[in-house]
Design a protein around this motif. Structure first.
Motif, mmCIF file in Angstrom:
data_model
loop_
_atom_site.group_PDB
_atom_site.id
_atom_site.type_symbol
_atom_site.label_atom_id
_atom_site.label_comp_id
_atom_site.label_asym_id
_atom_site.label_seq_id
_atom_site.Cartn_x
_atom_site.Cartn_y
_atom_site.Cartn_z
ATOM 1 N N MET A 1 0.829 -1.208 0.000
ATOM 2 C CA MET A 1 0.000 0.000 0.000
ATOM 3 C C MET A 1 0.865 1.260 0.000
ATOM 4 O O MET A 1 0.605 2.203 -0.740
ATOM 5 N N ALA A 2 1.921 1.278 0.836
ATOM 6 C CA ALA A 2 2.783 2.453 0.887
ATOM 7 C C ALA A 2 3.465 2.679 -0.458
ATOM 8 O O ALA A 2 3.589 3.816 -0.925
ATOM 9 N N THR A 3 3.904 1.586 -1.095
ATOM 10 C CA THR A 3 4.543 1.705 -2.400
ATOM 11 C C THR A 3 3.571 2.246 -3.440
ATOM 12 O O THR A 3 3.917 3.099 -4.266
ATOM 13 N N ALA A 4 2.329 1.746 -3.409
ATOM 14 C CA ALA A 4 1.306 2.212 -4.349
ATOM 15 C C ALA A 4 1.015 3.694 -4.155
ATOM 16 O O ALA A 4 0.846 4.450 -5.120
ATOM 17 N N LEU A 5 0.970 4.136 -2.912
ATOM 18 C CA LEU A 5 0.705 5.551 -2.634
ATOM 19 C C LEU A 5 1.850 6.438 -3.123
ATOM 20 O O LEU A 5 1.633 7.505 -3.686
ATOM 21 N N GLN A 6 3.081 5.976 -2.892
ATOM 22 C CA GLN A 6 4.232 6.755 -3.343
ATOM 23 C C GLN A 6 4.237 6.873 -4.862
ATOM 24 O O GLN A 6 4.530 7.937 -5.416
ATOM 25 N N LEU A 7 3.927 5.773 -5.534
ATOM 26 C CA LEU A 7 3.860 5.788 -6.991
ATOM 27 C C LEU A 7 2.765 6.730 -7.473
ATOM 28 O O LEU A 7 2.963 7.514 -8.410
ATOM 29 N N ALA A 8 1.599 6.671 -6.808
ATOM 30 C CA ALA A 8 0.477 7.527 -7.208
ATOM 31 C C ALA A 8 0.800 8.999 -7.008
ATOM 32 O O ALA A 8 0.473 9.842 -7.853
ATOM 33 N N GLN A 9 1.460 9.322 -5.908
ATOM 34 C CA GLN A 9 1.791 10.710 -5.628
ATOM 35 C C GLN A 9 2.742 11.299 -6.670
ATOM 36 O O GLN A 9 2.718 12.493 -6.948
ATOM 37 N N LYS A 10 3.567 10.448 -7.272
ATOM 38 C CA LYS A 10 4.488 10.912 -8.302
ATOM 39 C C LYS A 10 3.771 11.127 -9.633
ATOM 40 O O LYS A 10 4.172 11.971 -10.429
ATOM 41 N N ARG A 11 2.715 10.347 -9.878
ATOM 42 C CA ARG A 11 2.051 10.385 -11.183
ATOM 43 C C ARG A 11 0.825 11.291 -11.228
ATOM 44 O O ARG A 11 0.350 11.634 -12.303
ATOM 45 N N ILE A 12 0.286 11.653 -10.053
ATOM 46 C CA ILE A 12 -0.961 12.413 -10.017
ATOM 47 C C ILE A 12 -0.682 13.877 -9.685
ATOM 48 O O ILE A 12 -0.007 14.178 -8.697
ATOM 49 N N LYS B 1 -8.831 10.309 -8.962
ATOM 50 C CA LYS B 1 -7.579 10.152 -9.688
ATOM 51 C C LYS B 1 -6.748 8.998 -9.121
ATOM 52 O O LYS B 1 -6.144 8.224 -9.865
ATOM 53 N N TYR B 2 -6.731 8.893 -7.796
ATOM 54 C CA TYR B 2 -6.007 7.782 -7.173
ATOM 55 C C TYR B 2 -6.616 6.449 -7.610
ATOM 56 O O TYR B 2 -5.895 5.512 -7.997
ATOM 57 N N LEU B 3 -7.944 6.342 -7.546
ATOM 58 C CA LEU B 3 -8.600 5.080 -7.871
ATOM 59 C C LEU B 3 -8.411 4.712 -9.335
ATOM 60 O O LEU B 3 -8.201 3.545 -9.670
ATOM 61 N N GLU B 4 -8.491 5.690 -10.207
ATOM 62 C CA GLU B 4 -8.294 5.412 -11.629
ATOM 63 C C GLU B 4 -6.899 4.864 -11.895
ATOM 64 O O GLU B 4 -6.720 3.941 -12.703
ATOM 65 N N LEU B 5 -5.904 5.423 -11.191
ATOM 66 C CA LEU B 5 -4.548 4.923 -11.367
ATOM 67 C C LEU B 5 -4.416 3.504 -10.828
ATOM 68 O O LEU B 5 -3.817 2.636 -11.467
ATOM 69 N N PHE B 6 -4.989 3.246 -9.637
ATOM 70 C CA PHE B 6 -4.921 1.903 -9.058
ATOM 71 C C PHE B 6 -5.595 0.876 -9.961
ATOM 72 O O PHE B 6 -5.148 -0.261 -10.071
ATOM 73 N N ILE B 7 -6.685 1.281 -10.609
ATOM 74 C CA ILE B 7 -7.390 0.373 -11.515
ATOM 75 C C ILE B 7 -6.549 0.100 -12.761
ATOM 76 O O ILE B 7 -6.470 -1.036 -13.243
ATOM 77 N N ARG B 8 -5.890 1.125 -13.274
ATOM 78 C CA ARG B 8 -5.012 0.919 -14.431
ATOM 79 C C ARG B 8 -3.862 -0.014 -14.083
ATOM 80 O O ARG B 8 -3.378 -0.770 -14.936
ATOM 81 N N LEU B 9 -3.420 0.033 -12.817
ATOM 82 C CA LEU B 9 -2.353 -0.864 -12.356
ATOM 83 C C LEU B 9 -2.882 -2.246 -11.987
ATOM 84 O O LEU B 9 -2.112 -3.099 -11.552
#
Length: 341
Positions: free
Chosen positions: A1-12, A20-28
């Motif tokens: 979860m922490a890794t996913a959040l860090q990745l999302a914060q860089k891309r969003i 926006k967070y959920l859309e990215l998680f779904i794409r992943l």
């Protein structure tokens, strides 16, 4: 979860957008829209059950931007169906109200019951899950059981005088002296039980200096929680290694932050008036506290709570009940103890 959040914060770009967070998680391919909608529907019902016993009314705060929608078409819930399901469950909760006031009530195991329990399920369940911190809802969530089903089980345990939902009754039993057995080998059944929380000092604790080895200027921890039981447990768990200041609400916490030299803040998410998330956001807006380690400590273990905690600026996130070694490990990382040479 922490890794996913860090990745999302860089891309969003807009980090306040839940969508926006959920859309990215779904794409992943971490989640699917159906999973999220099903989860949120359940959480809405359970949240309504938790706040329903309190007087007042729900008012939409239009100053808070929330863009949580579901599916590619961005649809929402059918509120008539939600209301019908909620009211049907409320009728069942009303039948249990004589012993269980609400889904967010906290059960306590009575001390005298530890030697008198005869039910096999209760023998295994009570030491592991009932610790004076988790609510009925939280326990049900962790063991993947509907809170209503668990409530029916707990009603029988209350009638057996093994547990109570009355904090005063529980605290009264703690004042009675308990017999201490020294060097008593555990039975086969007892040796298989695992129930380590930060009220008990585990033999597997990391090598943390004792009070005699800690310098007089040992770090000061501010614990913010509206539960007297939780605050007592925290002070017992870390009081030998840290100076511990207690605050039961956001205003007292801000006052102590301005008056004392605080090295780390333990912050409960769910509090009256101003909750922990809002307090965290407020503290982070003050220049001198932007680098203050803030550890969110809460009974909620949901994906969205962790996301919200990251967004408002928490340093670390722990789910109650935290075992003592884990709590000390996190505190030592962000507020190292100075040992006299």
């Amino acid at each position: 979860m922490a890794t996913a959040l860090q990745l999302a914060q860089k891309r969003i770009d807009d980090q306040t957008s839940i969508r926006k967070y959920l859309e990215l998680f779904i794409r992943l391919k971490l989640f699917a829209w159906d999973d999220i909608e099903r989860y949120m529907r359940k959480q809405v019902i359970l949240t309504l059950e938790q706040i329903f016993p309190y007087a007042g009314k729900i008012v939409l705060n239009r100053s808070v931007a929330v863009d949580l929608t579901y599916g590619d078409d961005g649809h929402g819930f059918t509120w008539d169906q939600l209301e019908l399901e909620f009211m049907q469950r409320q009728q069942v909760w009303a039948s249990l109200a004589d012993v269980i006031p609400a889904a967010n009530a906290i059960p306590y195991q009575l001390n005298h019951s530890r030697q008198t329990i005869t039910d096999d399920w209760a023998k295994q369940h009570l030491p592991q899950w009932i610790d004076g911190q988790r609510t009925l809802y939280d326990i049900a969530h962790h063991i993947n059981l509907d809170p209503l089903e668990l409530a029916h089980k707990y009603r029988k345990l209350v009638q057996m005088d093994w547990i109570t939902f009355e904090q005063e009754k529980y605290l009264a039993t703690l004042q009675k002296p308990q017999k201490t057995v020294i060097n008593q080998p555990p039975t086969t059944n007892e040796s298989q039980k695992v129930n380590v929380n930060y009220l008990e000092k585990s033999t597997h604790s990391p090598a943390i200096p004792t009070a005699n080895a800690v310098a007089e200027n040992r770090p000061t921890i501010l614990s913010v929680d509206d539960s007297l039981v939780v605050q007592t447990m925290i002070k017992r768990a870390i009081g030998e290694q840290y100076n511990v200041l207690l605050a039961s609400n956001a205003m007292d916490a801000l006052s102590l932050l301005n008056k004392e030299k605080i090295e780390l803040m333990l912050l409960d998410v769910t509090m009256p008036d101003i909750d922990g998330l809002e307090l965290c956001r407020t503290v982070r807006s003050i220049g001198r506290f932007r680098d203050l380690p803030i550890v969110m400590l809460t009974a909620k273990d949901g994906m969205f709570n962790k996301i919200r905690g990251q967004i408002v600026g928490s340093t670390h996130y722990l789910t109650k009940p935290v075992d003592r070694p884990k709590l000390l490990e996190v505190l030592t990382k962000y507020a190292p103890i100075t040992v006299m040479s």
